[in-house]
Every structure is written in C-alpha cells, then in structure tokens.
Write a protein that holds these residues in place. Structure first.
Motif, PDB file in Angstrom:
ATOM      1  N   PRO A  16      54.472  61.219   9.176  1.00  0.00           N
ATOM      2  CA  PRO A  16      53.228  61.914   8.928  1.00  0.00           C
ATOM      3  C   PRO A  16      52.189  61.507   9.964  1.00  0.00           C
ATOM      4  CG  PRO A  16      53.628  60.259   7.232  1.00  0.00           C
ATOM      5  CD  PRO A  16      54.789  60.229   8.160  1.00  0.00           C
ATOM      6  N   ALA A 315      53.378  66.976   6.799  1.00  0.00           N
ATOM      7  CA  ALA A 315      52.683  66.332   5.679  1.00  0.00           C
ATOM      8  C   ALA A 315      51.868  67.359   4.885  1.00  0.00           C
ATOM      9  CB  ALA A 315      51.784  65.204   6.200  1.00  0.00           C
ATOM     10  N   ARG A 318      54.351  69.698   2.989  1.00  0.00           N
ATOM     11  CA  ARG A 318      55.006  69.070   1.827  1.00  0.00           C
ATOM     12  C   ARG A 318      54.027  68.908   0.662  1.00  0.00           C
ATOM     13  NH1 ARG A 318      59.764  70.593   3.272  1.00  0.00           N
ATOM     14  NH2 ARG A 318      60.670  69.453   4.997  1.00  0.00           N
ATOM     15  N   ARG A 319      52.789  68.527   0.955  1.00  0.00           N
ATOM     16  CA  ARG A 319      51.806  68.386  -0.139  1.00  0.00           C
ATOM     17  C   ARG A 319      51.607  69.728  -0.840  1.00  0.00           C
ATOM     18  NH1 ARG A 319      49.024  64.998   3.662  1.00  0.00           N
ATOM     19  NH2 ARG A 319      47.767  66.759   4.383  1.00  0.00           N
ATOM     20  N   LEU A 322      54.651  70.748  -2.941  1.00  0.00           N
ATOM     21  CA  LEU A 322      54.747  69.958  -4.176  1.00  0.00           C
ATOM     22  C   LEU A 322      53.702  70.421  -5.204  1.00  0.00           C
ATOM     23  CD1 LEU A 322      55.989  67.583  -5.692  1.00  0.00           C
ATOM     24  CD2 LEU A 322      54.612  66.016  -4.296  1.00  0.00           C
ATOM     25  N   ILE A 359      59.872  65.217  -7.178  1.00  0.00           N
ATOM     26  CA  ILE A 359      60.265  65.029  -5.766  1.00  0.00           C
ATOM     27  C   ILE A 359      61.776  64.824  -5.683  1.00  0.00           C
ATOM     28  CG2 ILE A 359      60.085  63.496  -3.756  1.00  0.00           C
ATOM     29  CD1 ILE A 359      57.167  62.925  -4.657  1.00  0.00           C
ATOM     30  N   PHE A 365      60.870  71.725  -2.743  1.00  0.00           N
ATOM     31  CA  PHE A 365      60.891  71.810  -1.279  1.00  0.00           C
ATOM     32  C   PHE A 365      61.868  72.871  -0.769  1.00  0.00           C
ATOM     33  CE2 PHE A 365      59.910  67.549  -2.804  1.00  0.00           C
ATOM     34  CZ  PHE A 365      58.580  67.508  -2.426  1.00  0.00           C
ATOM     35  N   VAL A 408      61.955  64.051   3.126  1.00  0.00           N
ATOM     36  CA  VAL A 408      60.751  64.692   2.584  1.00  0.00           C
ATOM     37  C   VAL A 408      59.729  63.622   2.184  1.00  0.00           C
ATOM     38  CG1 VAL A 408      59.897  65.933   0.552  1.00  0.00           C
ATOM     39  CG2 VAL A 408      61.835  66.841   1.839  1.00  0.00           C
ATOM     40  N   ARG A 409      60.194  62.559   1.558  1.00  0.00           N
ATOM     41  CA  ARG A 409      59.267  61.485   1.167  1.00  0.00           C
ATOM     42  C   ARG A 409      58.571  60.888   2.385  1.00  0.00           C
ATOM     43  NH1 ARG A 409      58.778  59.440  -3.783  1.00  0.00           N
ATOM     44  NH2 ARG A 409      60.315  59.905  -5.394  1.00  0.00           N
ATOM     45  N   GLN A 411      57.954  62.377   5.118  1.00  0.00           N
ATOM     46  CA  GLN A 411      56.998  63.368   5.611  1.00  0.00           C
ATOM     47  C   GLN A 411      55.748  63.416   4.732  1.00  0.00           C
ATOM     48  OE1 GLN A 411      59.721  66.710   5.722  1.00  0.00           O
ATOM     49  NE2 GLN A 411      60.098  66.414   7.904  1.00  0.00           N
ATOM     50  N   LEU A 412      55.922  63.226   3.417  1.00  0.00           N
ATOM     51  CA  LEU A 412      54.765  63.167   2.529  1.00  0.00           C
ATOM     52  C   LEU A 412      53.903  61.949   2.868  1.00  0.00           C
ATOM     53  CD1 LEU A 412      56.400  64.120  -0.885  1.00  0.00           C
ATOM     54  CD2 LEU A 412      54.337  65.212   0.050  1.00  0.00           C
ATOM     55  N   LEU A 416      53.738  58.060  -1.519  1.00  0.00           N
ATOM     56  CA  LEU A 416      54.890  58.857  -1.932  1.00  0.00           C
ATOM     57  C   LEU A 416      56.110  58.640  -1.041  1.00  0.00           C
ATOM     58  CD1 LEU A 416      53.152  62.216  -2.889  1.00  0.00           C
ATOM     59  CD2 LEU A 416      53.862  60.342  -4.390  1.00  0.00           C
TER      60      LEU A 416
END
Ligand code: SF4
Length: 421
Positions: A16, A315, A318-319, A322, A359, A365, A408-409, A411-412, A416
């Motif tokens: 991110p 980032a 993904r936010r 979610l 998640i 996603f 993905v985590r 990238q968040l 997270l």
C-alpha cells in the motif's frame, strides 16, 4: 496520512502506498482530436459494404464487414472462448459464467465517454467492431448462431446469465427488445436469465417497462461516474458526450419501481477522482432502495481519453470493495462507517472478528455484478481481467485461495494486513 497519491511507480504492486488514492485534480481526460468528416459515423465500413460471413474476429487484417444488430452481436473474448468461437485460455479460469452481448453498428456508440474504448472519438483510427472494451477484443457473431448454441446445450450450458449491453445509438432500444425477445423464446429464464445493461440517454420509462414485460430479469444502469461533477467531466459536456446525471437517475428510479428489490442496480467505476465516501454513499443509496452496486476498478483503457492516467491504487480499491460488500450483503449502513478527512474508510462499522471473517471468505474481492447460480453474493458476470492485468488482479474472477487473501490483506495494509490486528 495525507491525501496525495504517490507517483512512485516502482513501488511493489502489493505494497500500500503511503498516499493511496486517485485524486480528482489528477484524473483529467485529454481532449479528443477532430475527426475528418469522411471517417465519421462508420463511413469507411458503410462505403466498403463488405457482407459479413459468420464470425468476425477483431483486428484480423481484413476489412471490417458491415454488421448490424440485431442480426449481429459482439461478445467478450471470455464468452467467445467459453463458446468455442475463439481459441485461448484464461489465467486460472476455465470459463466465464456470463454471456455478455454487445449491440453493434458501423456507426458505433455515439457517446464519447472518456474512460471507454468504444467511444466516438476513436472512429478516425479504428472501426467500431475492432475497438477494445474493458481491456479485451469483442468478436462479432450472428445472434441466431449464439442462441442456437446455448439453447442446444440446454442444462449443460456453462452460462449462469446473459447480459445485453446497449450503446448510444438510435436503434439500440428497439434492437435490445428484439435480442431479448428472440432469446427468451428459445432459452428458459430458469436456465439462463437475462440482464440489461442499459443506456438511459435514449430511453423512456416505457422502454424500461417493455423490457420487464418481455422477460428481462435484472436491469442495470451504467452510471460509472460517482458524482455529478465527475459524470459531467467524463461522460457529459466535458468530452462532448450526450449523457446527463439526471437522466441516468430518472431511468434508475424507473427500474427500481418496475423491476423491484434485488432486480436493479448500477455500475460504478472506482478511482476516477471521487472519494471513497462518494462511492460508498451511492452504494448505500442504491441499497436503501433495494438495488445493488456493481463495481469496476478504473483501468486506463488503451485508446481512451484517460489512457494516460494511473489505475486505481490497490489500497483504495480494496477498501471500497470491502465496504461495498458489507453494505450490499451484510446489512451495514454508511452511517455506521467512519471516514477520514480525505473521505477514506477509517472504520468499516463491524467488529474486527466479522471483518476478518469477510476478508478471509474472499467474496468481497471477486468481480461484482448480477448473481449467478453459486450464491446471491457471487456474480455470474466474472469479466476475467476486465479491470486489471492477471499479474495484479483487481476483481478476482474465481474464488480466492489463502495466498490470494494474503495478498489482498497486504494491499489493504495497516491493521488489516494481518488477521486479528
Ligand atoms: S455510452 Fe457506454 S459504450 Fe458508449 S462511450 Fe459511453 S461507456 Fe462507452
């Protein structure tokens, strides 16, 4: 955190960025060049008037034939591979579950949306049937051949849904009715229901009613831009395009009334300069009426008026993915979430345990869109790599593995990045 996006393109795709949003002031379309009169309105194709013969594969170095809906439709590369019309393989996908059909005319779409590969400004250099759209080519196929094949496959069809994509053209409304009518006469709704991706600019409330009466299952509006200002800049007068925010909402409201809850929705593109609060406020507005949002991650489409601009930072994307999933499928409302001074999601409004569970399940996603046969929250419309390259997937067209969830985590980012904070 500040609100300025890093220009450091050497940063790892997973990491991110410290400043991680596409800002409104940087997401400016370029101006389109004037089009010589002799190349306007599909003149090249109409003058040559080459008769079509079966399937037409774009960019295959022969003159583009004179093809028109409803006799001809275009379909996504993923659908063509799934139907066996094109050879090819898709990274980690055996097939697509949605048969996306696009209306086609030599004149093409008469709108000029800044992010779109089908836009009118391209008529100087590329015939309509040869233009890329959401990153892929769209082969043209006789409609009756497509219907014969899907009807003949019966229960064995891989498709969970068919979708008719309208464009801005004087014949689009009538031809959509014809394509829908021919389809429902041969393919039962229970086998492959039909969605309409509408073009409100040429539509009336009666058109929406007609499509409902003919047997359409879900009606969606490609709103795409998430604020009136961005809409005007990317789809309206800012790019000499005919669309208006109010007209789009007029048809969306008609669809909400005529199709009813769970049967209407809107496409939204994330990362064209809106804030995360802007896009999630729209999701919340749609959900409050019973509709759903179908999200696309902005990608600089080759040949478009926004081809020079950065894709949405992961980032930010993904936010929004979610938070949108929580609004659409977990009953969370916008006012339960918190946003920072730049409009970014600061609190998703659920417990950490619930957030971790969502998640880890990974569905949030995946590509979003009209549902298929796997679950209400799993889109039939999986659009493989329509908004990213396979090397850094934005919308996963398949179930996520543990490794995908780990990515993905990362990238968040922040708390997270790891389970349980
Ligand atoms: S109306 Fe749709 S197809 Fe036409 S230019 Fe705009 S986004 Fe592209």
């Amino acid at each position: 955190m500040g609100c300025i996006q890093s220009e450091d393109r050497s940063a790892k795709a997973d990491a991110p960025a410290a400043f991680d949003v596409n800002r409104a002031d940087q997401m400016q379309p370029r101006a389109s060049a004037p089009i010589p009169v002799e190349l306007r309105n599909g003149a090249r194709v109409k003058d040559q008037n080459v008769p079509p013969a079966g399937v037409y594969l774009p960019n295959n170095n022969r003159l583009t034939p004179h093809m028109r809906s409803p006799a001809y439709v275009q379909m996504s590369t993923a659908a063509a591979i799934t139907l066996g019309i094109m050879k090819g393989q898709m990274y980690r996908c055996a097939c697509t579950r949605c048969l996306n059909l696009l209306l086609t005319y030599p004149e093409g779409c008469r709108a000029n949306c800044a992010y779109c590969g089908l836009a009118r400004h391209r008529e100087a250099d590329r015939d309509y049937a040869d233009r890329n759209f959401i990153r892929v080519d769209w082969p043209a196929v006789p409609l009756d051949d497509v219907i014969d094949k899907v009807a003949g496959d019966g229960a064995k069809t891989p498709f969970h849904r068919m979708c008719i994509s309208m464009i801005t053209h004087p014949n689009s409304d009538a031809d959509t009715r014809t394509v829908l009518g021919r389809w429902v006469a041969r393919v039962p709704r229970a086998a492959v229901p039909v969605s309409i991706l509408s073009n409100p600019t040429t539509m009336t409330r009666q058109d929406v009613r007609d499509l409902y009466d003919l047997g359409a299952d879900i009606f969606t509006v490609a709103l795409d831009a998430c604020t009136p200002e961005l809409f005007e800049r990317t789809r309206g007068r800012g790019v000499q395009s005919p669309h208006s925010w109010d007209k789009y909402w007029e048809i969306l409201d008609a669809a909400a009334e005529i199709f009813g809850p769970e049967r209407f929705g809107a496409h939204l593109i994330v990362g064209m300069g809106e804030t995360e609060h802007d896009v999630l406020a729209l999701c919340d507005r749609l959900r409050a009426r019973g509709g759903h949002s179908h999200m696309f991650c902005f990608f600089p489409e080759r040949g478009s008026l926004m081809s020079h601009l950065p894709a949405t930072p992961r980032a930010q994307w993904r936010r929004v993915q979610l938070a949108r999933y929580l609004i659409d499928y977990r009953g969370v409302r916008l006012d339960q979430m918190r946003f920072d001074e730049c409009g970014r999601v600061a609190d998703f409004g659920v417990s950490r345990a619930e957030l971790d569970a969502v998640i880890d399940a990974g569905i949030a996603f995946r590509t979003s869109g009209c549902p298929g046969k796997f679950g209400d929250d799993v889109s039939a419309c999986d659009r493989p790599y329509g908004d990213s390259p396979p090397s850094n997937i934005a919308s996963f067209p398949f179930p996520l593995t543990k490794r995908d969830v780990g990515r993905v985590r990362r990238q968040l980012g922040g708390e997270l990045a790891k389970k349980g904070g």
